[in-house]
Motif scaffolding. Structure first.
Motif, PDB file in Angstrom:
ATOM      1  N   LEU A 157       0.832  -1.196   0.000  1.00 16.64           N
ATOM      2  CA  LEU A 157       0.000   0.000   0.000  1.00 16.64           C
ATOM      3  C   LEU A 157       0.871   1.253   0.000  1.00 16.64           C
ATOM      4  CD1 LEU A 157      -3.081   0.531   0.110  1.00 16.64           C
ATOM      5  CD2 LEU A 157      -2.824   0.902   2.563  1.00 16.64           C
ATOM      6  N   PHE A 158       1.913   1.266   0.826  1.00 16.05           N
ATOM      7  CA  PHE A 158       2.797   2.428   0.872  1.00 16.05           C
ATOM      8  C   PHE A 158       3.680   2.511  -0.368  1.00 16.05           C
ATOM      9  CE2 PHE A 158       1.872   1.855   5.418  1.00 16.05           C
ATOM     10  CZ  PHE A 158       1.370   3.114   5.691  1.00 16.05           C
ATOM     11  N   GLU A 159       4.072   1.377  -0.910  1.00 17.19           N
ATOM     12  CA  GLU A 159       4.860   1.396  -2.146  1.00 17.19           C
ATOM     13  C   GLU A 159       4.057   1.998  -3.294  1.00 17.19           C
ATOM     14  OE1 GLU A 159       5.984  -2.641  -2.638  1.00 17.19           O
ATOM     15  OE2 GLU A 159       7.680  -2.533  -1.245  1.00 17.19           O
ATOM     16  N   LEU A 160       2.761   1.716  -3.322  1.00 16.94           N
ATOM     17  CA  LEU A 160       1.907   2.309  -4.353  1.00 16.94           C
ATOM     18  C   LEU A 160       1.792   3.817  -4.157  1.00 16.94           C
ATOM     19  CD1 LEU A 160      -0.888  -0.421  -4.460  1.00 16.94           C
ATOM     20  CD2 LEU A 160       0.714   0.114  -6.296  1.00 16.94           C
ATOM     21  N   ASP A 161       1.670   4.255  -2.912  1.00 14.26           N
ATOM     22  CA  ASP A 161       1.664   5.699  -2.634  1.00 14.26           C
ATOM     23  C   ASP A 161       2.925   6.351  -3.178  1.00 14.26           C
ATOM     24  OD1 ASP A 161      -0.709   5.280  -1.294  1.00 14.26           O
ATOM     25  OD2 ASP A 161       0.200   5.312   0.702  1.00 14.26           O
TER      26      ASP A 161
END
Length: 652
Positions: free
Chosen positions: A493-497
């Protein structure tokens, strides 16, 4: 009784298709090919609630013919069986499945396994292909009839539901009433629409026409959700001019909801343009934010006129790292969800069919067949399947002994198989009772060649052997546990952000931009959020509360990044000006903040958070655009809230 009737009514189309395939294949081609009924019925069962799409059925037919040829080759000898059972299941899982659709391989995998149960000689291959083509034709006709006669086509059902939601919100806002109920109903719609978008993608393109339209309306709903969160003061009654404008916009949305995909889209766009050109809302922030929403709405209406629902959007190409063909180097990364399961499935099937060829036992194929049905992508689901299969087989063996002791003629056997088919598709897929009915179905077929007690003994032995094999593979061979995948989802999720943020920053600095990367990341972000939300069910109360607060914050962050990106993209003249340079600095700060929060969330290690500043004046020239400045400041404040939440968890 109403509930039972509803379940039978829902199962009836699948039952009719299964019985039609069973008796027609048996009558025309012989009992040898009856085994094909199972996976052909599964194709109907998984697709009959969707819109009928000939293009997808044609692609399915081609893929099933290729799998049939692979199964034929696997029946040529021991070494062919070992090699192809290592390669074909791996390829099927790698190409067809993903973390968001983990069982997309299943119908094709079942075909590959079941066709190996009845290997044919080269001269019989044309007949087998003929049976497959016949069965797919029956399924195609059944899907068409179901779509035309029984099942009403959706025609963008969730889009219509969302437009109705926005109408009601606008009418309430015009009266100064609370829109909290409608506001809270939007996130589940966004998740569903992203599942529709993801389900429409192909090997090389991000979405077909239906998925593209859903994506554009998803942006409209996502932005409106953000609008009511940050640009509307609860309880504030607008003046007469604002209220009139909101009501006229509500009427436009209502008309769009009624006439969606109809002939009046050009008239709707003209009315939208007229409304957009009017003075609009008096508050400048609200006016600018609503203008961005209406701009996307206009693009969505235009797309409805230009795209065909089932036609692939070739210009919406999958990014290179998500294209399964171009990114083949990722096929052997054992940290990937699908690759880990693909290795496990290939190894188990290779072992199972190796056993069949080496022993030559009658009906030994029940071993790899049962192991295939027990082995699921998630370890927890596999354990449930193993338990259900053991209980269901024992129950089915008892019922079979009772039935076979009472009935002895072919018409009676046929009746038993028909009854078991009905109950098999009525029972829930995950229940052990379905295995009872499928076992009785299989034992009735076996009874025609073997003695009853011999069939029962062999069936129980194969199930026991398959259970041991699946349990060992599930435990020691690259298992995908819910806990492991939950942690991976949070990290993703944070990598996508970060990925979305990097794209916007790169555009600010160089003008280079790939819109498809942003679209793909947006869709995956919503789906990963749903994966995390689903994974909370098995966690303790404190973890549930923590992530239930974190997920809406991240959803808000994604919406802010998307709107910042759209603002800059729609104003290319801002490149190489003070705006773009200042925006790039803001994005640098955002990236630094996300990296720090990612470490805190994924490594359980608090990292000092930078001072974002509490005032909008912190961004200097950006204050010339109130809408953009609000987005930038809110984005940093969202990150601060996420950091504060992490600190509260670390220091309860």
């Amino acid at each position: 009784m109403p509930s039972i009737r509803a379940k039978w009514a829902a199962a009836l189309p699948t039952i009719l298709v299964s019985l039609t395939l069973l008796f027609s294949i048996w009558g025309i081609f012989g009992v040898r090919y009856v085994v094909m009924t199972s996976f052909l019925t599964l194709v109907f069962r998984t697709r009959h609630r969707q819109d009928f799409r000939p293009r997808e059925m044609a692609r399915t037919a081609v893929q099933m013919v290729l799998v049939c040829l692979a199964a034929f080759a696997a029946g040529r000898g021991l070494w062919w069986a070992l090699a192809l059972n290592l390669v074909v299941p791996f390829v099927l899982v790698y190409l067809l499945s993903s973390k968001f659709s983990p069982k997309a391989y299943f119908a094709y995998g079942m075909e590959f396994v079941f066709l190996q149960l009845v290997p044919v000689e080269p001269e019989q291959l044309p007949v087998q292909l003929g049976v497959l083509v016949y069965g797919l034709s029956v399924v195609t006709v059944a899907l068409w009839l179901h779509a035309k006669i029984i099942h009403r086509r959706r025609h963008f059902g969730t889009v219509r539901k969302g437009m109705d939601n926005l109408c009601r919100q606008l009418e309430k806002l015009a009266r100064g009433e609370s829109v909290s109920a409608e506001h809270d109903a939007l996130p589940p719609m966004l998740i569903h629409m992203n599942q529709v978008i993801y389900g429409s993608r192909g090997y090389t393109y991000l979405a077909n026409g239906y998925g593209k339209v859903n994506y554009l309306f998803m942006l409209v709903f996502q932005r409106f959700y953000y609008f009511t969160d940050h640009f509307i003061t609860p309880g504030q009654v607008p003046d007469a001019a604002d209220a009139d404008w909101l009501l006229r916009l509500a009427e436009l949305f209502r008309r769009a909801e009624r006439e969606l995909n109809g002939p009046e889209n050009s008239a709707l766009r003209a009315q939208l343009e007229q409304l957009h050109n009017e003075p609009g809302l008096k508050d400048e922030r609200q006016k600018e934010a609503m203008g961005e929403i209406l701009r996307v709405f206009g693009v969505a209406l235009q797309a409805l006129e230009q795209v065909h629902p089932t036609r692939p959007q070739k210009d919406w190409a999958l990014p290179g790292d998500q294209n399964k063909v171009k990114a083949v180097r990722y096929a052997f990364g054992l940290d990937q969800f699908t690759n880990r399961f693909a290795v496990r499935l290939s190894a188990v099937l290779c072992l199972g069919f190796g056993f069949v060829w080496l022993t030559g036992l009658e009906h030994a194929y029940w071993y790899p067949m049962t192991a295939f049905l027990m082995l699921m992508p998630y370890a927890e689901e596999s354990r449930m399947k193993i338990g259900n299969r053991i209980r269901g087989t024992l129950g089915g063996a008892v019922v079979s002994v009772l039935l076979m002791s009472l009935f002895h003629t072919m018409p009676e056997y046929i009746l038993i198989m028909a009854v078991m088919t009905c109950f098999m598709y009525y029972a829930p897929v995950t229940s052990w009772t379905m295995t009872v009915y499928s076992t009785c179905y299989g034992m009735t077929l076996a009874q025609m060649r073997l003695g009853l007690m011999e069939s029962v003994t062999l069936r129980l032995a194969c199930v026991a052997l398959a259970a041991v094999t699946a349990a060992l593979a599930n435990r020691f061979l690259l298992p995908n546990t819910a806990g492991r995948e939950f942690s991976k989802s949070v990290e993703e999720l944070f990598e996508l952000d970060l990925s979305m943020l990097a794209q916007v920053r790169e555009y600010c600095r160089t003008g280079a931009y790939d819109p498809n990367r942003m679209r793909e990341r947006m869709v995956r972000s919503h789906l990963v959020e749903n994966e995390i939300q689903t994974g909370l069910k098995g966690m303790n109360r404190s973890e549930q509360e923590f992530y239930s607060q974190m997920l809406p914050m991240n959803r808000q962050l994604v919406s802010e990044i998307e709107q910042i990106n759209a603002y800059l993209r729609s104003r290319p003249h801002l490149l190489n000006t003070g705006y773009s340079r200042m925006a790039a600095e803001v994005l640098d700060n955002l990236e630094d903040a996300i990296l720090r929060i990612k470490l805190s969330y994924t490594k359980n290690e608090l990292v000092p958070f930078f001072d974002t500043g509490r005032s909008p004046q912190a961004f200097g020239r950006l204050e010339d655009s109130l809408y953009f400045n609000t987005l930038a400041v809110n984005c940093l404040q969202t990150l601060r809230q996420m950091n504060d939440l992490m600190e509260s968890k670390a220091n309860p």
